[in-house]
Scaffold this motif. Structure first.
Motif, PDB file in Angstrom:
ATOM      1  N   SER A 167     -18.593 -33.782  44.973  1.00  0.00           N
ATOM      2  CA  SER A 167     -18.622 -34.339  46.211  1.00  0.00           C
ATOM      3  C   SER A 167     -19.635 -33.202  46.843  1.00  0.00           C
ATOM      4  O   SER A 167     -19.462 -31.911  46.774  1.00  0.00           O
ATOM      5  CB  SER A 167     -17.362 -34.210  46.987  1.00  0.00           C
ATOM      6  N   ARG A 168     -20.667 -34.003  47.770  1.00  0.00           N
ATOM      7  CA  ARG A 168     -21.476 -33.162  48.662  1.00  0.00           C
ATOM      8  C   ARG A 168     -20.935 -33.153  50.014  1.00  0.00           C
ATOM      9  O   ARG A 168     -20.430 -34.249  50.703  1.00  0.00           O
ATOM     10  CB  ARG A 168     -22.778 -33.760  48.628  1.00  0.00           C
ATOM     11  N   PHE A 169     -21.013 -31.931  50.520  1.00  0.00           N
ATOM     12  CA  PHE A 169     -20.426 -31.756  52.077  1.00  0.00           C
ATOM     13  C   PHE A 169     -21.765 -31.060  52.727  1.00  0.00           C
ATOM     14  O   PHE A 169     -22.043 -30.115  52.416  1.00  0.00           O
ATOM     15  CB  PHE A 169     -19.247 -30.808  52.040  1.00  0.00           C
ATOM     16  N   ILE A 170     -22.102 -31.834  53.531  1.00  0.00           N
ATOM     17  CA  ILE A 170     -23.522 -31.703  54.469  1.00  0.00           C
ATOM     18  C   ILE A 170     -23.003 -31.232  55.893  1.00  0.00           C
ATOM     19  O   ILE A 170     -22.766 -32.095  56.772  1.00  0.00           O
ATOM     20  CB  ILE A 170     -24.806 -32.510  54.408  1.00  0.00           C
ATOM     21  N   ALA A 171     -22.998 -29.751  56.112  1.00  0.00           N
ATOM     22  CA  ALA A 171     -22.567 -29.680  57.335  1.00  0.00           C
ATOM     23  C   ALA A 171     -23.642 -29.084  58.438  1.00  0.00           C
ATOM     24  O   ALA A 171     -24.717 -28.749  57.782  1.00  0.00           O
ATOM     25  CB  ALA A 171     -21.513 -28.058  57.486  1.00  0.00           C
ATOM     26  N   CYS A 172     -23.394 -29.402  59.637  1.00  0.00           N
ATOM     27  CA  CYS A 172     -24.369 -28.982  60.717  1.00  0.00           C
ATOM     28  C   CYS A 172     -23.556 -28.682  61.930  1.00  0.00           C
ATOM     29  O   CYS A 172     -22.520 -29.153  62.142  1.00  0.00           O
ATOM     30  CB  CYS A 172     -25.124 -30.124  61.118  1.00  0.00           C
ATOM     31  N   VAL A 173     -23.794 -27.458  62.384  1.00  0.00           N
ATOM     32  CA  VAL A 173     -23.192 -27.084  63.747  1.00  0.00           C
ATOM     33  C   VAL A 173     -24.694 -27.000  64.791  1.00  0.00           C
ATOM     34  O   VAL A 173     -25.739 -26.419  64.534  1.00  0.00           O
ATOM     35  CB  VAL A 173     -22.658 -25.493  63.618  1.00  0.00           C
ATOM     36  N   GLU A 174     -24.310 -27.498  66.041  1.00  0.00           N
ATOM     37  CA  GLU A 174     -25.262 -27.674  66.936  1.00  0.00           C
ATOM     38  C   GLU A 174     -24.826 -27.437  68.408  1.00  0.00           C
ATOM     39  O   GLU A 174     -23.553 -27.950  68.469  1.00  0.00           O
ATOM     40  CB  GLU A 174     -26.112 -28.936  66.850  1.00  0.00           C
ATOM     41  N   SER A 175     -25.698 -27.211  69.378  1.00  0.00           N
ATOM     42  CA  SER A 175     -24.931 -27.382  70.747  1.00  0.00           C
ATOM     43  C   SER A 175     -25.127 -28.852  71.254  1.00  0.00           C
ATOM     44  O   SER A 175     -25.968 -29.544  71.007  1.00  0.00           O
ATOM     45  CB  SER A 175     -25.719 -26.369  71.634  1.00  0.00           C
ATOM     46  N   VAL A 176     -23.983 -29.043  71.924  1.00  0.00           N
ATOM     47  CA  VAL A 176     -23.967 -30.354  72.723  1.00  0.00           C
ATOM     48  C   VAL A 176     -23.417 -30.028  74.283  1.00  0.00           C
ATOM     49  O   VAL A 176     -22.428 -29.115  74.446  1.00  0.00           O
ATOM     50  CB  VAL A 176     -23.050 -31.509  71.941  1.00  0.00           C
ATOM     51  N   THR A 177     -23.791 -31.097  75.166  1.00  0.00           N
ATOM     52  CA  THR A 177     -23.062 -30.969  76.415  1.00  0.00           C
ATOM     53  C   THR A 177     -21.776 -31.377  76.574  1.00  0.00           C
ATOM     54  O   THR A 177     -20.924 -31.056  77.390  1.00  0.00           O
ATOM     55  CB  THR A 177     -24.004 -31.498  77.498  1.00  0.00           C
ATOM     56  N   GLY A 178     -21.278 -32.367  75.599  1.00  0.00           N
ATOM     57  CA  GLY A 178     -20.030 -32.780  75.892  1.00  0.00           C
ATOM     58  C   GLY A 178     -19.803 -34.001  74.987  1.00  0.00           C
ATOM     59  O   GLY A 178     -20.409 -34.140  73.977  1.00  0.00           O
ATOM     60  N   ARG A 179     -18.549 -34.918  75.045  1.00  0.00           N
ATOM     61  CA  ARG A 179     -18.176 -35.674  74.138  1.00  0.00           C
ATOM     62  C   ARG A 179     -19.205 -36.926  73.750  1.00  0.00           C
ATOM     63  O   ARG A 179     -19.376 -37.470  72.858  1.00  0.00           O
ATOM     64  CB  ARG A 179     -16.925 -36.484  74.531  1.00  0.00           C
ATOM     65  N   GLU A 180     -19.788 -37.120  74.895  1.00  0.00           N
ATOM     66  CA  GLU A 180     -20.588 -38.394  74.844  1.00  0.00           C
ATOM     67  C   GLU A 180     -22.047 -38.041  73.818  1.00  0.00           C
ATOM     68  O   GLU A 180     -22.104 -38.855  73.206  1.00  0.00           O
ATOM     69  CB  GLU A 180     -21.336 -38.715  76.293  1.00  0.00           C
ATOM     70  N   ALA A 210     -26.002 -43.349  60.712  1.00  0.00           N
ATOM     71  CA  ALA A 210     -27.235 -44.463  60.477  1.00  0.00           C
ATOM     72  C   ALA A 210     -28.016 -43.649  59.440  1.00  0.00           C
ATOM     73  O   ALA A 210     -28.537 -44.463  58.502  1.00  0.00           O
ATOM     74  CB  ALA A 210     -27.876 -44.615  61.907  1.00  0.00           C
ATOM     75  N   VAL A 211     -28.233 -42.465  59.552  1.00  0.00           N
ATOM     76  CA  VAL A 211     -29.062 -41.543  58.644  1.00  0.00           C
ATOM     77  C   VAL A 211     -28.267 -41.583  57.084  1.00  0.00           C
ATOM     78  O   VAL A 211     -28.917 -41.554  55.947  1.00  0.00           O
ATOM     79  CB  VAL A 211     -29.355 -40.334  58.998  1.00  0.00           C
ATOM     80  N   HIS A 212     -27.131 -41.495  57.208  1.00  0.00           N
ATOM     81  CA  HIS A 212     -26.333 -41.542  55.704  1.00  0.00           C
ATOM     82  C   HIS A 212     -25.286 -42.711  55.598  1.00  0.00           C
ATOM     83  O   HIS A 212     -24.088 -42.482  55.562  1.00  0.00           O
ATOM     84  CB  HIS A 212     -25.399 -40.098  55.688  1.00  0.00           C
ATOM     85  N   PRO A 213     -25.993 -43.721  55.538  1.00  0.00           N
ATOM     86  CA  PRO A 213     -25.057 -44.945  55.306  1.00  0.00           C
ATOM     87  C   PRO A 213     -24.133 -45.046  54.244  1.00  0.00           C
ATOM     88  O   PRO A 213     -23.008 -45.874  54.171  1.00  0.00           O
ATOM     89  CB  PRO A 213     -26.209 -46.166  55.345  1.00  0.00           C
ATOM     90  N   ASP A 214     -24.499 -44.317  53.108  1.00  0.00           N
ATOM     91  CA  ASP A 214     -23.831 -44.556  51.836  1.00  0.00           C
ATOM     92  C   ASP A 214     -22.651 -43.138  51.797  1.00  0.00           C
ATOM     93  O   ASP A 214     -21.821 -43.030  50.884  1.00  0.00           O
ATOM     94  CB  ASP A 214     -24.694 -44.423  50.750  1.00  0.00           C
ATOM     95  N   ALA A 215     -22.539 -42.493  52.962  1.00  0.00           N
ATOM     96  CA  ALA A 215     -21.632 -41.600  52.929  1.00  0.00           C
ATOM     97  C   ALA A 215     -20.044 -42.177  53.244  1.00  0.00           C
ATOM     98  O   ALA A 215     -19.824 -43.075  53.749  1.00  0.00           O
ATOM     99  CB  ALA A 215     -21.894 -40.470  54.088  1.00  0.00           C
ATOM    100  N   ALA A 250     -19.401 -29.601  65.487  1.00  0.00           N
ATOM    101  CA  ALA A 250     -19.687 -29.311  63.929  1.00  0.00           C
ATOM    102  C   ALA A 250     -19.319 -30.608  63.367  1.00  0.00           C
ATOM    103  O   ALA A 250     -18.511 -31.420  63.674  1.00  0.00           O
ATOM    104  CB  ALA A 250     -18.566 -28.531  63.412  1.00  0.00           C
ATOM    105  N   SER A 251     -20.432 -31.013  62.351  1.00  0.00           N
ATOM    106  CA  SER A 251     -20.220 -32.328  61.667  1.00  0.00           C
ATOM    107  C   SER A 251     -20.263 -32.071  60.059  1.00  0.00           C
ATOM    108  O   SER A 251     -21.235 -31.009  59.910  1.00  0.00           O
ATOM    109  CB  SER A 251     -20.995 -33.380  62.161  1.00  0.00           C
ATOM    110  N   VAL A 252     -19.502 -32.814  59.265  1.00  0.00           N
ATOM    111  CA  VAL A 252     -19.710 -32.599  57.999  1.00  0.00           C
ATOM    112  C   VAL A 252     -19.851 -34.073  57.479  1.00  0.00           C
ATOM    113  O   VAL A 252     -19.058 -34.928  57.523  1.00  0.00           O
ATOM    114  CB  VAL A 252     -18.587 -31.892  57.333  1.00  0.00           C
ATOM    115  N   VAL A 253     -20.948 -34.123  56.873  1.00  0.00           N
ATOM    116  CA  VAL A 253     -21.122 -35.671  56.106  1.00  0.00           C
ATOM    117  C   VAL A 253     -20.442 -35.462  54.645  1.00  0.00           C
ATOM    118  O   VAL A 253     -21.316 -34.444  54.124  1.00  0.00           O
ATOM    119  CB  VAL A 253     -22.656 -36.057  56.026  1.00  0.00           C
ATOM    120  N   ARG A 254     -19.916 -36.285  54.123  1.00  0.00           N
ATOM    121  CA  ARG A 254     -19.456 -36.239  52.714  1.00  0.00           C
ATOM    122  C   ARG A 254     -19.705 -37.417  51.947  1.00  0.00           C
ATOM    123  O   ARG A 254     -19.384 -38.371  52.119  1.00  0.00           O
ATOM    124  CB  ARG A 254     -17.577 -35.940  52.770  1.00  0.00           C
TER     125      ARG A 254
END
Length: 200
Positions: free
Chosen positions: A18-31, A42-47, A90-94
């Motif tokens: 299993s591949r776990f692709i993690a990204c942490v980034e700054s955001v202003t809020g939930r939206e 959209a970038v990882h439709p097969d995840a 933080a997001s993780v695409v699996r």
């Protein structure tokens, strides 16, 4: 002291195919976080899953996106909390590799993926900002603008009516000395309006 991130950081783990692709980034809020999740899908439709966690504007969120409850989003959120982060998601695409990891294995995988990404991230301290506003006669607008420039204050808004109203932000620790200096230079013609304090 809370921290944000200067730029996104990524890390990829492969555990039992299993591949776990993690990204942490700054955001202003939930939206903004939800828009980012939609972009990742959209970038990882097969995840198999796009899990995420958010700490921003006093709010937190954790989403498992189909993984067993509490095995993805919440562990990722705890990593962000442990690092004293604010305004960060933080997001993780699996990509599922065909081998089930079990609840404990999933918690470890999502936690490790985010923690490893944060090891390469550049953290920046969030400095408490004071937002101030004042009104002055037109003759004093230049003086106020020069003082703002000298103090490295951020000019947020200027309105020209019967008087000039300026809204600006500067580090809260400098606010008292700055307002005292500007009041003195304004020779009684400067009027302070209600402002507030925020992290920035």
């Amino acid at each position: 002291m809370p921290f944000s991130l200067s730029h996104p950081a990524r890390h990829e783990l492969v555990i039992k195919k299993s591949r776990f692709i993690a990204c942490v980034e700054s955001v202003t809020g939930r939206e903004e976080a939800l828009a980012r999740v939609a972009q990742l899908k959209a970038v990882h439709p097969d995840a198999a899953h796009v899990c995420w966690a958010l700490l921003a504007s006093g709010q937190s969120a954790a989403h498992d996106d189909g993984e067993p409850g509490g095995t993805a989003g919440r562990p990722m959120l705890e990593v962000l909390r442990h690092q004293a982060l604010e305004g960060v998601m933080a997001s993780v695409v699996r990509y599922f590799g065909g081998v089930k990891l079990g609840a404990g294995g999933l918690v470890r995988a999502y936690t490790d993926a985010v923690a490893q990404a944060l090891l390469t991230a550049e953290k920046i301290p969030l400095i408490q900002q004071a937002q101030l506003a004042c009104s002055v006669p037109y003759a004093l607008e230049g003086l106020v603008r020069r003082e703002l420039e000298l103090a490295h204050a951020q000019l947020l808004d200027v309105a020209h009516g019967s008087v000039v109203t300026l809204r600006f932000a500067l580090p809260a620790t400098q606010a008292a000395a700055f307002t005292a200096r500007l009041s003195e230079n304004g020779r009684g013609q400067l009027v302070w309006l209600d402002g507030d304090t925020c992290a920035g």
